[in-house]
Design an enzyme around this catalytic site. Structure first.
Site, mmCIF file in Angstrom:
data_model
loop_
_atom_site.group_PDB
_atom_site.id
_atom_site.type_symbol
_atom_site.label_atom_id
_atom_site.label_comp_id
_atom_site.label_asym_id
_atom_site.label_seq_id
_atom_site.Cartn_x
_atom_site.Cartn_y
_atom_site.Cartn_z
ATOM 1 N N ARG A 407 0.773 -1.255 -0.068
ATOM 2 C CA ARG A 407 0.057 -0.074 0.008
ATOM 3 C C ARG A 407 0.900 1.184 0.121
ATOM 4 N NH1 ARG A 407 -4.888 -2.229 1.342
ATOM 5 N NH2 ARG A 407 -4.896 -3.917 2.499
ATOM 6 N N HIS A 467 3.497 -9.639 0.826
ATOM 7 C CA HIS A 467 3.336 -8.485 2.178
ATOM 8 C C HIS A 467 4.401 -8.199 2.659
ATOM 9 C CE1 HIS A 467 1.244 -7.587 6.218
ATOM 10 N NE2 HIS A 467 0.499 -7.144 5.130
ATOM 11 N N TYR A 500 0.318 4.860 12.537
ATOM 12 C CA TYR A 500 0.404 3.314 12.815
ATOM 13 C C TYR A 500 1.833 3.455 13.398
ATOM 14 C CZ TYR A 500 -3.021 1.959 9.725
ATOM 15 O OH TYR A 500 -4.529 1.562 9.053
ATOM 16 N N HIS A 624 0.751 -1.225 15.262
ATOM 17 C CA HIS A 624 1.008 -2.315 14.122
ATOM 18 C C HIS A 624 2.238 -2.958 13.883
ATOM 19 C CE1 HIS A 624 0.855 -2.595 9.531
ATOM 20 N NE2 HIS A 624 -0.372 -2.838 9.846
#
Length: 744
Positions: A407, A467, A500, A624
């Site tokens: 992202r 990821h 985060y 996070h």
């Protein structure tokens, strides 16, 4: 805070092996180490919490922050809106997945032994209670805001002068955008998109008494709230403005009744293995997602019965239907937090730029070459990550850049740096993950821009998500090449990096550089890594490595040494890892887990998990980072403990269906910062922590007479160890933290 606390949940995945997952996990763990203490057989419902209900419990904790009097009022309102956005996404993905199983008669049991139908029944009841509480909280916040001269007005509260202004606004700014549609045999009920908010009217023509029914979909381009002119904050919702001027919208008609409703659609995208072109597939799938089946229909309480029936028949077939006794679309309340009222918000916080970089005149490579660095976001600026890539793009000695992008945000300086590097003639590779939920369209756009600039864009695996957050820069130095790496526990997203809490780790360690090169070759060319020196990756070895580390702590206890595990993550779901932790507890290993969201492990159960404690931290920033620590025969915190950062939570998807990394932290200063600062601060926090009980409920930690400790405040006011460099020696230092329980 952002408009939602990141969940990005996947829908339930069914594979041929899934039906045996739980039983096999238990059997595998109980069959190991015959001489170890045996874990007594316990029924699934007594071993695991349901993951969906655990997520709802997390969203309850988010909602509780909207009731926290220690927070400013608009921050409390933001928490309320986040709880609404989270719940929308939960229905779009998780509930939609269970509904799909139910429709297809898939009776796959969850870890706690529930069928999809049983889960949907339980979720429906719990979600309804949560939505009712959201309305109660909204009414209370609205009252408290009004006491601070911040009002959200109903139509009856609008005075004559404001009414005249609103009418002019309606005629000039709203009327031409609206498109009412008659509902009759010639005009069937139209398609309403996901999260579509609509009004339905029963009208009578004044001239001849002829009835007519009209549907009005409120365009998302219109603001949900309109601010009245003046110094005081006074808002009117768009639906109330439209209702106020129904006579202008429908001239010559008398209003008989009306109602509002909102829908949520299935927004999951299932990947087809035979898809020949992933980009084309996602272009099509994104369009198809907008037309997914309706999962939830939320209607305004008090809607006339025949209008309610019409809406239910048109869009509510098979959906979860409920009534809202207040505001529809809780997530939209976030718009009100944009009001310029600093007295109702947290004081602004400006993150620090690591002084070690400044000591090297802004030369990131020189600073990293000197010593490994950890940057702790959001307390330290994400700008250092951007500066690292900008310097790489401009440096004539840099020959190659490789970057994963999961992202990146809408206005990404990271993308700009990669484009600049490619245009400067460097070899640039970007691994763009198309399967990043709800960012697929944005990522396709970035991929197109990168390709036009000459970047080699790779989309990774068809079935697995990439990821891992890794950046790799190869630089020519002294006749050879040196590799500089960045590893993040969060995304390359400059907006979320402000809210985060994540770890950025920079290193020029040659072993890690060689490993990073193998990881990229695996993603881009499917060349499976061999003999990795430092990094462990999934789906090749990470699960096994974690299992071995837990087993090692069990062995230490058997040998009479301390056995300790500290782990921080977003979610704990994986049955095999949970069973390993149960076995460790039974052997006497002390396990402390900081799990922000979903936790399927049941702590504190005699004979099963009495040595396991679980807490969740919910506060100003979103916890996070993923950090895993193992005492290795010493009481923690210890300089000899094994400390790892990772991109992976302990979930089946992260360990089996994603490319993730886990990296050991060995530099003494960085080790002390991650273990002695970050982990200890999370464990001793008393102001924004919740403790998970054996029955699945969470109790907020109450400071029992000791000195309160807020981990976010600590890091906002105290610099990190590795980022200060020589400045640390000239200052009074960073206050060291001592591990104390005090209820935490």
């Amino acid at each position: 805070m952002s408009e939602r606390i990141e969940t990005h949940e996947e829908s339930p995945v069914i594979t041929p092996a899934t039906t045996e997952t739980i039983e096999q996990a238990v059997a595998d763990v109980q069959s190991q180490h015959d001489e170890a203490v045996a874990v007594e057989p316990v029924a699934p419902r007594e071993r695991y919490f349901n993951r969906e209900l655990s997520w709802l419990a997390f969203n309850e904790r988010v909602l509780d922050e909207a009731c926290n009097p220690a927070h400013p009022l608009l921050e409390r309102l933001r928490f309320l809106s986040i709880s609404g956005a989270n719940l929308d996404e939960f229905f779009m993905v998780r509930v939609a997945g269970l509904r799909g199983q139910q429709i297809n008669l898939v009776e796959q049991l969850s870890a706690d032994g529930l069928t999809p139908t049983q889960q949907l029944d339980a979720l429906g009841e719990s979600a309804e209670k949560l939505m009712h509480r959201q309305q109660v909280v909204w009414r209370e916040l609205r009252r408290e805001l009004a006491a601070q001269d911040f009002r959200v007005l109903s139509n009856k509260d609008v005075d004559a002068e404001s009414s005249r202004w609103l009418e002019e606004y309606f005629r000039d700014q709203v009327l031409q955008v609206l498109t009412p549609q008659a509902l009759d045999p010639a005009h069937p009920f139209p398609f309403i998109p996901n999260k579509g908010f609509s009004l339905i009217f029963d009208l009578k023509r004044i001239s001849d008494g002829e009835p007519i029914r009209e549907l009005l979909m409120i365009p998302p381009t219109l603001p949900r709230f309109v601010r009245l002119p003046g110094e005081a904050a006074r808002y009117v919702s768009i639906e109330n403005i439209i209702r106020r001027f129904t006579a202008i919208l429908f001239p010559g008609y008398e209003l008989l009744g009306d109602g509002a409703f909102r829908i949520i659609r299935d927004s999951d995208i299932e990947i087809e293995e035979e898809a020949e072109d992933l980009v084309r597939f996602f272009h099509t799938a994104i369009k198809r997602r907008r037309r997914g089946r309706v999962i939830r229909l939320r209607m305004e309480a008090g809607m006339p019965q025949d209008l309610e029936t019409h809406v239910c028949d048109a869009v509510g077939q098979g959906a979860i239907v409920s009534e809202a006794s207040g505001f529809l679309g809780i997530a939209d309340l976030d718009a009100l937090t944009e009001e310029n009222r600093p007295d109702l918000k947290w004081p602004p916080y400006t993150p620090r730029f690591p002084e070690r970089i400044r000591e090297h005149d802004g030369d990131c490579f020189a600073a990293i070459r000197d010593k490994d660095i950890v940057v702790h976001h959001p307390y330290e600026s994400f700008e250092v990550v951007i500066a690292f890539l900008k310097q790489a793009a401009q440096d004539p000695d840099v020959v190659a850049i490789k970057q994963t992008l999961y992202r990146a945000g809408k206005q990404s300086a990271i993308i700009r740096a990669l484009i600049d590097a490619a245009e400067a003639g460097k070899s640039v590779t970007a691994v763009v993950e198309l399967k990043a939920r709800f960012d697929e369209e944005q990522n396709i756009m970035w991929a197109s821009q990168l390709e036009r600039a000459g970047v080699q864009v790779v989309y990774g695996f068809t079935n697995w998500k990439t990821h891992a957050k890794i950046s790799m820069v190869v630089r020519r130095e002294n006749g050879s090449f040196r590799t500089y790496c960045h590893f993040g526990t969060g995304n390359y997203h400059p907006v979320t990096a402000k809210i985060y809490t994540d770890i950025s780790f920079f290193t020029a360690d040659p072993k890690i550089g060689r490993d990073a090169g193998q990881v990229f070759n695996y993603i881009t060319g499917y060349v499976e890594p061999h003999d990795l020196e430092r990094i462990t990756i999934s789906p090749h070895g990470l699960r096994e490595k974690l299992s071995d580390l837990i087993d090692a702590e069990i062995d230490h206890v058997r040998a009479g040494r301390p056995g300790t595990i500290w782990a921080k993550m977003n979610s704990l779901v994986d049955p095999s890892i949970i069973e390993k932790l149960y076995r460790a507890s039974a052997a006497g290993v002390q396990v402390d887990l900081i799990v922000r969201g979903i936790c399927c492990l049941r702590p504190g159960v005699p004979g099963l998990s009495e040595n396991i404690r679980v807490k969740s931290v919910v506060g100003r920033f979103l916890e996070h980072s993923r950090i895993f620590c193992f005492g290795d025969g010493k009481a923690m915190p210890s300089p000899e403990a094994k400390v790892f950062i990772s991109s992976a939570d302990w979930m089946p998807r992260n360990l089996d269906r994603r490319v993730e990394y886990m990296l050991p932290i060995e530099n003494p200063t960085v080790h002390e910062q991650v273990l002695g600062q970050v982990m200890v601060a999370n464990l001793i926090d008393t102001e924004q922590s919740w403790v998970l009980k054996p029955d699945g409920s969470y109790d907020r930690v109450v400071n029992a007479g000791g000195k309160p400790f807020n981990l976010h405040r600590y890091f906002m006011t105290n610099p990190s160890l590795s980022g200060r460099g020589a400045a640390l020696k000239k200052s009074e230092g960073v206050p060291r933290l001592k591990l104390r329980r005090g209820g935490a």
